[in-house]
Design a protein around this motif. Structure first.
Motif, PDB file in Angstrom:
ATOM      1  N   LEU A 173       0.843  -1.195   0.000  1.00  5.30           N
ATOM      2  CA  LEU A 173       0.000   0.000   0.000  1.00  5.30           C
ATOM      3  C   LEU A 173       0.875   1.240   0.000  1.00  5.30           C
ATOM      4  O   LEU A 173       1.782   1.374   0.833  1.00  5.30           O
ATOM      5  N   PRO A 174       0.652   2.181  -0.927  1.00  5.28           N
ATOM      6  CA  PRO A 174       1.440   3.414  -0.914  1.00  5.28           C
ATOM      7  C   PRO A 174       1.078   4.284   0.290  1.00  5.28           C
ATOM      8  O   PRO A 174      -0.020   4.177   0.845  1.00  5.28           O
ATOM      9  N   ARG A 175       2.003   5.143   0.693  1.00  7.49           N
ATOM     10  CA  ARG A 175       1.785   6.070   1.807  1.00  7.49           C
ATOM     11  C   ARG A 175       1.992   7.505   1.330  1.00  7.49           C
ATOM     12  O   ARG A 175       2.908   7.782   0.535  1.00  7.49           O
ATOM     13  N   PHE A 176       1.162   8.411   1.816  1.00  6.94           N
ATOM     14  CA  PHE A 176       1.231   9.813   1.432  1.00  6.94           C
ATOM     15  C   PHE A 176       1.108  10.676   2.689  1.00  6.94           C
ATOM     16  O   PHE A 176       0.287  10.399   3.561  1.00  6.94           O
ATOM     17  N   GLU A 177       1.922  11.727   2.766  1.00  8.70           N
ATOM     18  CA  GLU A 177       1.778  12.683   3.860  1.00  8.70           C
ATOM     19  C   GLU A 177       2.370  14.018   3.433  1.00  8.70           C
ATOM     20  O   GLU A 177       3.220  14.077   2.534  1.00  8.70           O
ATOM     21  N   GLU A 178       1.935  15.099   4.057  1.00  7.25           N
ATOM     22  CA  GLU A 178       2.471  16.425   3.793  1.00  7.25           C
ATOM     23  C   GLU A 178       3.155  16.948   5.048  1.00  7.25           C
ATOM     24  O   GLU A 178       2.755  16.623   6.177  1.00  7.25           O
ATOM     25  N   PHE A 179       4.195  17.746   4.853  1.00  3.91           N
ATOM     26  CA  PHE A 179       4.930  18.291   5.986  1.00  3.91           C
ATOM     27  C   PHE A 179       5.555  19.617   5.584  1.00  3.91           C
ATOM     28  O   PHE A 179       5.679  19.943   4.398  1.00  3.91           O
ATOM     29  N   GLU A 180       5.948  20.398   6.579  1.00  6.53           N
ATOM     30  CA  GLU A 180       6.637  21.660   6.359  1.00  6.53           C
ATOM     31  C   GLU A 180       8.061  21.561   6.883  1.00  6.53           C
ATOM     32  O   GLU A 180       8.340  20.828   7.838  1.00  6.53           O
ATOM     33  N   ILE A 181       8.949  22.298   6.246  1.00  6.75           N
ATOM     34  CA  ILE A 181      10.338  22.329   6.697  1.00  6.75           C
ATOM     35  C   ILE A 181      10.847  23.758   6.590  1.00  6.75           C
ATOM     36  O   ILE A 181      10.544  24.473   5.627  1.00  6.75           O
ATOM     37  N   SER A 182      11.585  24.186   7.595  1.00  9.44           N
ATOM     38  CA  SER A 182      12.136  25.532   7.638  1.00  9.44           C
ATOM     39  C   SER A 182      13.591  25.511   7.217  1.00  9.44           C
ATOM     40  O   SER A 182      14.247  24.459   7.192  1.00  9.44           O
TER      41      SER A 182
END
Length: 501
Positions: free
Chosen positions: A91-100
């Protein structure tokens, strides 16, 4: 891979043209970036063949690249999307995140396996990968990619045309295989290959040495016979998409892949019926219904395809894997092709590729199961096909329904072949090689035999017209036109006999 939430890609794209240029890759590095959403109308990406669809039915991201675990990537500050996949069995995995700016982040991604086909004796392969295997780094590169896509047996195919030398010819033979656990790289060839609307492209797999003679380049049976003599397998590439694509793009060419009508039925072992999200069945069904036995195969055609294994063929080796066992299973037709759903099919005790000998009055026990989660492509329809006609269908009642099953009885009669096929809600596809039925029943439907033979005879007439055109034959060796004309007459007599004439 990672890309910006607004769709911006974080590094340069490797096109077909520069795919083969030297680049500084070493084990552990990120692989070349590949566009995967089909929206870029460039011949470099073959997206015109995908027709705007994503390369993978389950992957809507604009691009992808392979990585080994663990890996590190440097990103500009901003919001990013992480998408991770490992072929079709996870199963593929997807997520969003922020980086400074200056920030470090650690992400651990666990992929859940929804299918374990090796546990059931089925191992995946890709019959059509173009990349030179000239030095150890090449093998490491391809092996890393194959493992990232969970492809057991990719075949690296060098290719050429009659007027060009074979490009980047890799080493061949068992001693040239590169194996790691249950993964193996094996060399092959896509050669001879003329224009697809002329005679088509051939594939030779598991070869001990290349077969090439420019004085007989257009006589494909020359290559077929010599590859078979060394224990290799031969077939035709691109039957998945070429006929329909050429019908629409070049309607003046009434029958692409014409050489298949003379040599495929007699000497080929497989047809590449799944590629670029297309399943090509017309010619495949015609040849099967004329009594020829052809294995269903599939390949990515990398680098024109987006990735190794985007279309794959599963071969049944039983509980123990070996490279030779995998190719023997392919030769025997113990296969199904897929770009998403899994498919198991049997007739009595026979599985795809088997011959089942029965009495005319016998009743056959048909079983088929198709399954996949919605994230990969839950099956929408499961069909059993006999001699080109659908005899039973199962339809899903909801997009999230993970499996479809059919189990029923069917009278044998004068049947020739039975296969199973699947279409998923997201457009993913699967198809088995047939089970072949042999009985002492009356002769099969002669009207249908005549109809199919008449189609092939029209193809032969088309080829003969091309052979009379000097513009068409300007690259032929002097003796080839006469030799091919004799082969056309031999093919005509075969089709006339099949039609009972």
């Amino acid at each position: 891979m990672a890309h910006a939430a607004d769709g911006r890609i974080d590094s340069g794209y490797t096109t077909v043209r520069d795919f083969y240029k030297p680049f500084d890759w070493k084990p552990g590095d990120i692989g070349p970036l590949r566009l995967t959403n089909g929206e870029y109308k460039s011949n470099d990406t073959r997206s015109s063949i995908y027709e705007g669809q994503p390369a993978y039915a389950y992957w809507k991201e604009p691009a992808a690249y392979f990585v080994t675990a663990p890996f590190t990537i440097t990103l500009p500050a901003g919001r990013w999307r992480l998408a991770v996949a490992k072929g079709v069995e996870f199963l593929p995995r997807f997520e969003e995140f922020e980086i400074s700016a200056g920030q470090k982040r650690l992400r651990r991604v666990e992929l859940a396996r929804w299918a374990d086909m090796p546990r059931q004796g089925w191992y995946s392969g890709d019959d059509h990968v173009h990349y030179p295997r000239l030095k150890p780094a090449d093998d490491e590169f391809l092996m890393s990619w194959a493992q990232a896509e969970d492809i057991t047996s990719p075949t690296s195919s060098a290719w050429a045309t009659s007027s060009e030398p074979t490009s980047s010819r890799p080493a061949t033979g068992p001693e040239s295989r590169f194996e790691r656990g249950n993964y193996a790289l094996v060399s092959g060839q896509e050669d001879p290959r003329t224009d697809i609307a002329e005679q088509g492209h051939t594939l030779a797999l598991n070869i001990r040495r290349p077969v090439r003679d420019t004085s007989r380049y257009h006589l494909y049976d020359f290559m077929f016979d010599r590859i078979h003599a060394q224990g290799g397998l031969t077939g035709y590439a691109h039957t998945a998409w070429a006929p329909e694509w050429y019908r629409r793009k070049r309607p003046e060419l009434t029958r692409p892949g014409t050489q298949a009508s003379t040599s495929c039925a007699a000497r080929s072992i497989f047809l590449e019926i799944l590629q670029f999200r297309k399943l090509g069945l017309e010619d495949y069904y015609d040849f099967l219904s004329l009594g020829f036995r052809l294995t269903a195969s599939a390949g990515s055609d990398l680098p024109w395809g987006a990735s190794i294994g985007e279309a794959r063929v599963y071969a049944y080796t039983g509980p123990h894997f070996s490279v030779d066992g995998w190719f023997e299973a392919l030769r025997r037709g113990r296969t199904f092709v897929t770009n998403g759903p899994m498919l198991i099919f049997s007739v009595d005790s026979a599985i795809p590729g088997d011959e089942l000998r029965v009495k005319p009055e016998a009743t056959l026990h048909i079983r088929a199961t198709a399954w996949a989660p919605a994230a990969i492509g839950a099956p929408q329809t499961l069909e059993i096909v006999s001699n080109g006609e659908v005899v039973r269908t199962a339809q899903s009642t909801a997009p999230g329904q993970r499996d479809l099953k059919l189990e029923f009885k069917l009278e044998a009669g004068a049947m020739q072949w039975i296969a199973a096929r699947v279409r998923s809600h997201n457009g993913a596809l699967a198809h088995t090689t047939p089970v072949y039925i042999t009985s002492r029943a009356p002769e099969p439907d002669r009207d249908e035999q005549r109809r199919l033979a008449a189609k092939r005879l029209r193809v032969l007439e088309f080829i003969e017209g091309r052979l009379r055109d000097a513009r068409f034959t300007r690259e032929y060796a002097p003796s080839e036109v006469e030799a091919l004309s004799k082969r056309l007459e031999e093919a005509r007599q075969r089709y006339l006999a099949l039609a009972g004439r």
